[in-house]
Design a protein around this motif. Structure first.
Motif, PDB file in Angstrom:
ATOM      1  N   LEU A  31     -45.535 -91.827   4.155  1.00 12.26           N
ATOM      2  CA  LEU A  31     -46.104 -90.591   4.677  1.00 12.26           C
ATOM      3  C   LEU A  31     -46.905 -90.800   5.958  1.00 12.26           C
ATOM      4  O   LEU A  31     -47.344 -89.832   6.578  1.00 12.26           O
ATOM      5  CB  LEU A  31     -47.025 -89.951   3.619  1.00 12.26           C
ATOM      6  CG  LEU A  31     -46.339 -89.466   2.334  1.00 12.26           C
ATOM      7  CD1 LEU A  31     -47.384 -89.028   1.316  1.00 12.26           C
ATOM      8  CD2 LEU A  31     -45.382 -88.316   2.639  1.00 12.26           C
ATOM      9  N   PHE A  32     -47.085 -92.068   6.342  1.00 16.21           N
ATOM     10  CA  PHE A  32     -47.906 -92.376   7.514  1.00 16.21           C
ATOM     11  C   PHE A  32     -47.273 -93.526   8.299  1.00 16.21           C
ATOM     12  O   PHE A  32     -46.521 -94.344   7.751  1.00 16.21           O
ATOM     13  CB  PHE A  32     -49.325 -92.806   7.087  1.00 16.21           C
ATOM     14  CG  PHE A  32     -50.031 -91.844   6.173  1.00 16.21           C
ATOM     15  CD1 PHE A  32     -50.786 -90.801   6.694  1.00 16.21           C
ATOM     16  CD2 PHE A  32     -49.929 -91.977   4.789  1.00 16.21           C
ATOM     17  CE1 PHE A  32     -51.437 -89.904   5.856  1.00 16.21           C
ATOM     18  CE2 PHE A  32     -50.577 -91.089   3.941  1.00 16.21           C
ATOM     19  CZ  PHE A  32     -51.333 -90.052   4.474  1.00 16.21           C
ATOM     20  N   PHE A  33     -47.595 -93.577   9.571  1.00 12.65           N
ATOM     21  CA  PHE A  33     -47.232 -94.746  10.372  1.00 12.65           C
ATOM     22  C   PHE A  33     -48.248 -94.909  11.492  1.00 12.65           C
ATOM     23  O   PHE A  33     -48.914 -93.956  11.908  1.00 12.65           O
ATOM     24  CB  PHE A  33     -45.809 -94.663  10.933  1.00 12.65           C
ATOM     25  CG  PHE A  33     -45.559 -93.515  11.877  1.00 12.65           C
ATOM     26  CD1 PHE A  33     -45.724 -93.669  13.248  1.00 12.65           C
ATOM     27  CD2 PHE A  33     -45.140 -92.279  11.397  1.00 12.65           C
ATOM     28  CE1 PHE A  33     -45.472 -92.624  14.120  1.00 12.65           C
ATOM     29  CE2 PHE A  33     -44.890 -91.225  12.255  1.00 12.65           C
ATOM     30  CZ  PHE A  33     -45.057 -91.389  13.619  1.00 12.65           C
ATOM     31  N   CYS A  34     -48.359 -96.138  11.953  1.00 11.04           N
ATOM     32  CA  CYS A  34     -49.346 -96.482  12.987  1.00 11.04           C
ATOM     33  C   CYS A  34     -48.751 -97.570  13.860  1.00 11.04           C
ATOM     34  O   CYS A  34     -47.973 -98.407  13.385  1.00 11.04           O
ATOM     35  CB  CYS A  34     -50.630 -96.971  12.304  1.00 11.04           C
ATOM     36  SG  CYS A  34     -51.906 -97.558  13.447  1.00 11.04           S
ATOM     37  N   ARG A  43     -46.281 -99.809  11.803  1.00 10.36           N
ATOM     38  CA  ARG A  43     -46.498-100.138  10.406  1.00 10.36           C
ATOM     39  C   ARG A  43     -46.471 -98.826   9.616  1.00 10.36           C
ATOM     40  O   ARG A  43     -47.067 -97.838  10.038  1.00 10.36           O
ATOM     41  CB  ARG A  43     -47.832-100.845  10.212  1.00 10.36           C
ATOM     42  CG  ARG A  43     -47.854-102.264  10.773  1.00 10.36           C
ATOM     43  CD  ARG A  43     -49.177-102.953  10.455  1.00 10.36           C
ATOM     44  NE  ARG A  43     -49.187-104.340  10.925  1.00 10.36           N
ATOM     45  CZ  ARG A  43     -50.216-105.174  10.757  1.00 10.36           C
ATOM     46  NH1 ARG A  43     -51.323-104.752  10.136  1.00 10.36           N
ATOM     47  NH2 ARG A  43     -50.160-106.415  11.206  1.00 10.36           N
ATOM     48  N   PHE A  44     -45.826 -98.866   8.460  1.00 12.52           N
ATOM     49  CA  PHE A  44     -45.639 -97.658   7.663  1.00 12.52           C
ATOM     50  C   PHE A  44     -46.409 -97.777   6.343  1.00 12.52           C
ATOM     51  O   PHE A  44     -46.599 -98.877   5.816  1.00 12.52           O
ATOM     52  CB  PHE A  44     -44.151 -97.429   7.410  1.00 12.52           C
ATOM     53  CG  PHE A  44     -43.386 -97.170   8.675  1.00 12.52           C
ATOM     54  CD1 PHE A  44     -43.133 -95.872   9.098  1.00 12.52           C
ATOM     55  CD2 PHE A  44     -42.930 -98.218   9.462  1.00 12.52           C
ATOM     56  CE1 PHE A  44     -42.458 -95.626  10.282  1.00 12.52           C
ATOM     57  CE2 PHE A  44     -42.248 -97.985  10.648  1.00 12.52           C
ATOM     58  CZ  PHE A  44     -42.013 -96.682  11.061  1.00 12.52           C
ATOM     59  N   ALA A  45     -46.833 -96.624   5.843  1.00  8.90           N
ATOM     60  CA  ALA A  45     -47.633 -96.624   4.616  1.00  8.90           C
ATOM     61  C   ALA A  45     -47.311 -95.403   3.773  1.00  8.90           C
ATOM     62  O   ALA A  45     -46.973 -94.338   4.292  1.00  8.90           O
ATOM     63  CB  ALA A  45     -49.123 -96.644   4.966  1.00  8.90           C
ATOM     64  N   HIS A  57     -52.670 -96.610   5.129  1.00  9.00           N
ATOM     65  CA  HIS A  57     -52.612 -96.195   6.538  1.00  9.00           C
ATOM     66  C   HIS A  57     -53.933 -96.485   7.241  1.00  9.00           C
ATOM     67  O   HIS A  57     -53.939 -96.932   8.400  1.00  9.00           O
ATOM     68  CB  HIS A  57     -52.294 -94.702   6.624  1.00  9.00           C
ATOM     69  CG  HIS A  57     -52.349 -94.146   8.011  1.00  9.00           C
ATOM     70  ND1 HIS A  57     -51.516 -94.577   9.025  1.00  9.00           N
ATOM     71  CD2 HIS A  57     -53.170 -93.196   8.570  1.00  9.00           C
ATOM     72  CE1 HIS A  57     -51.790 -93.912  10.142  1.00  9.00           C
ATOM     73  NE2 HIS A  57     -52.804 -93.081   9.887  1.00  9.00           N
ATOM     74  N   ARG A  58     -55.026 -96.255   6.560  1.00  4.52           N
ATOM     75  CA  ARG A  58     -56.331 -96.496   7.164  1.00  4.52           C
ATOM     76  C   ARG A  58     -56.498 -97.975   7.524  1.00  4.52           C
ATOM     77  O   ARG A  58     -57.019 -98.314   8.583  1.00  4.52           O
ATOM     78  CB  ARG A  58     -57.438 -96.050   6.205  1.00  4.52           C
ATOM     79  CG  ARG A  58     -58.852 -96.256   6.767  1.00  4.52           C
ATOM     80  CD  ARG A  58     -59.892 -95.606   5.881  1.00  4.52           C
ATOM     81  NE  ARG A  58     -61.238 -95.936   6.333  1.00  4.52           N
ATOM     82  CZ  ARG A  58     -61.831 -95.390   7.388  1.00  4.52           C
ATOM     83  NH1 ARG A  58     -61.191 -94.469   8.095  1.00  4.52           N
ATOM     84  NH2 ARG A  58     -63.043 -95.742   7.738  1.00  4.52           N
ATOM     85  N   GLN A  59     -56.050 -98.851   6.627  1.00  2.02           N
ATOM     86  CA  GLN A  59     -56.124-100.285   6.919  1.00  2.02           C
ATOM     87  C   GLN A  59     -55.269-100.642   8.138  1.00  2.02           C
ATOM     88  O   GLN A  59     -55.676-101.443   8.985  1.00  2.02           O
ATOM     89  CB  GLN A  59     -55.659-101.088   5.698  1.00  2.02           C
ATOM     90  CG  GLN A  59     -56.599-101.019   4.508  1.00  2.02           C
ATOM     91  CD  GLN A  59     -57.998-101.501   4.856  1.00  2.02           C
ATOM     92  OE1 GLN A  59     -58.172-102.577   5.451  1.00  2.02           O
ATOM     93  NE2 GLN A  59     -59.003-100.710   4.486  1.00  2.02           N
ATOM     94  N   ASN A  60     -54.104-100.061   8.228  1.00  6.52           N
ATOM     95  CA  ASN A  60     -53.234-100.294   9.389  1.00  6.52           C
ATOM     96  C   ASN A  60     -53.883 -99.787  10.673  1.00  6.52           C
ATOM     97  O   ASN A  60     -53.811-100.424  11.720  1.00  6.52           O
ATOM     98  CB  ASN A  60     -51.890 -99.594   9.185  1.00  6.52           C
ATOM     99  CG  ASN A  60     -51.050-100.232   8.096  1.00  6.52           C
ATOM    100  OD1 ASN A  60     -51.247-101.397   7.755  1.00  6.52           O
ATOM    101  ND2 ASN A  60     -50.129 -99.465   7.536  1.00  6.52           N
ATOM    102  N   ALA A  61     -54.508 -98.620  10.570  1.00  7.47           N
ATOM    103  CA  ALA A  61     -55.155 -98.020  11.742  1.00  7.47           C
ATOM    104  C   ALA A  61     -56.337 -98.859  12.194  1.00  7.47           C
ATOM    105  O   ALA A  61     -56.574 -99.039  13.398  1.00  7.47           O
ATOM    106  CB  ALA A  61     -55.598 -96.600  11.419  1.00  7.47           C
TER     107      ALA A  61
END
Length: 348
Positions: free
Chosen positions: A302-305, A315-317, A323-327
């Motif tokens: 549902l997310f990507f960064c 990176r996809f989450a 997603h927050r960790q990726n961001a």
């Protein structure tokens, strides 16, 4: 009598010489090759015949033959605008008749690159064809004209299928659009329509989503994954929250999208309105269309960064926590990069 006979013979000889000269001239103009090399010409409606003649004269064996043929065939009166490609060995009469009758050679019209605004399309076409960019720009806002092809000023980006098209340089804007419609119809086979339906989309919606994916990435391997994220969000009734749609609201004039920009009151603002916007935000290439038709749902991403490596990948989450960790990782890398730049600048 002898004097009279001599006179007759001289007259016959003169006529024979005259006929011979005329015959040689006719052969030179009609049968003998004259052009010494391949020659390409672009003739505009305002191009004077002398300019055309001068350009060709530099490439012929017999300039007199070309000038004579231009006079005989009244090229000044009948000169037709167009793109002409003459091969080495062309005769003077073939050149003149081609120019008079508009025996053109086609050109390649290539549509590619970042076609994010209608002005981009107009300039791209005008740079390769005889039509003026203002004519094309006007046509892309012409509701009655676009309706003939099944589009509107809001959806016209979907009409264009980036590729290279062979057509005559003098084609009108409407003829160019007809070529695009033919390519559009050719692209949308039954098999592709079935794939679109499987994703819960129609043709226009595929183009809209593909245009958003194009705004997000240039890395081909990520296209299906990004398409999958947005489709997952649509199916869950979530806001798309796609930054490229906000950039479109501001005609791509923003250097950075800030929090204040996310409240812009436009139906294209996917941070404010659910679902897809009313039209594409750019012209999507075939690779992006194919990505939407064959999405990678990633098990529910549902997310990507952007990846901290800055290699253009993402990176996809599946969860906001992931997603927050990726961001955070990306932001740290961004800050470190900015710090390194400042250090280098201070040393210079």
């Amino acid at each position: 009598m002898k004097g009279f006979a001599k006179y007759i013979w001289l007259l016959v000889a003169a006529i024979a010489v005259l006929l011979c000269v005329r015959g040689l001239k006719w052969m030179a103009d009609n049968k003998w090759s004259n052009l010494q090399q391949d020659k390409e010409l672009y003739v505009y409606p305002s191009t004077p015949v002398q300019e055309v003649l001068d350009s060709l004269s530099a490439c012929v064996k017999r300039k007199g033959s070309l000038e004579r043929t231009f006079r005989d065939k009244q090229v000044e009166k009948y000169l037709t605008p167009g793109h002409y490609s003459f091969k080495e060995g062309a005769t003077s009469v073939f050149i003149a008749r081609s120019l008079n009758n508009g025996w053109q050679s086609p050109v390649n019209l290539t549509l590619s690159g970042s076609l994010r605004l209608k002005g981009d399309i107009a300039r791209k076409i005008a740079a390769q064809m005889m039509v003026d960019s203002a004519q094309v720009a006007s046509a892309l806002e012409d509701e009655a004209l676009l309706a003939k092809f099944g589009f509107t000023p809001s959806t016209v980006f979907a009409l264009f299928i980036p590729d290279t098209y062979e057509m005559f340089w003098t084609a009108s804007t409407e003829e160019i659009l007809e070529t695009q419609k033919a390519a559009y119809d050719s692209f949308w086979t039954k098999e592709k329509l079935d794939r679109a339906a499987a994703a819960g989309l129609d043709k226009l919606q595929v183009s809209i989503l593909a245009s958003i994916v194009k705004g997000e990435s240039r890395m081909k391997s990520d296209f299906p994954k990004i398409a999958g994220v947005y489709l997952n969000r649509i199916h869950k009734g979530m806001l798309l929250q796609a930054d490229p749609t906000v950039a479109f609201c501001f005609d791509y004039t923003l250097d950075r999208i800030l929090l204040k920009h996310l409240s812009v009151g436009s139906p294209y603002n996917t941070y404010k309105y659910k679902g897809l916007p009313p039209g594409p935000i750019c012209v999507p290439d075939k690779d992006y269309l194919e990505a939407v038709l064959d999405p990678d749902y990633g098990g529910g991403n549902l997310f990507f960064c952007a990846d901290p490596s800055f290699d253009g990948s993402h990176r996809f989450a599946r969860t906001f926590a992931e997603h927050r960790q990726n961001a955070i990782a990306f932001q740290k890398a961004l800050n470190a990069r900015a710090k390194n730049v400042r250090v280098k600048d201070s040393k210079q």
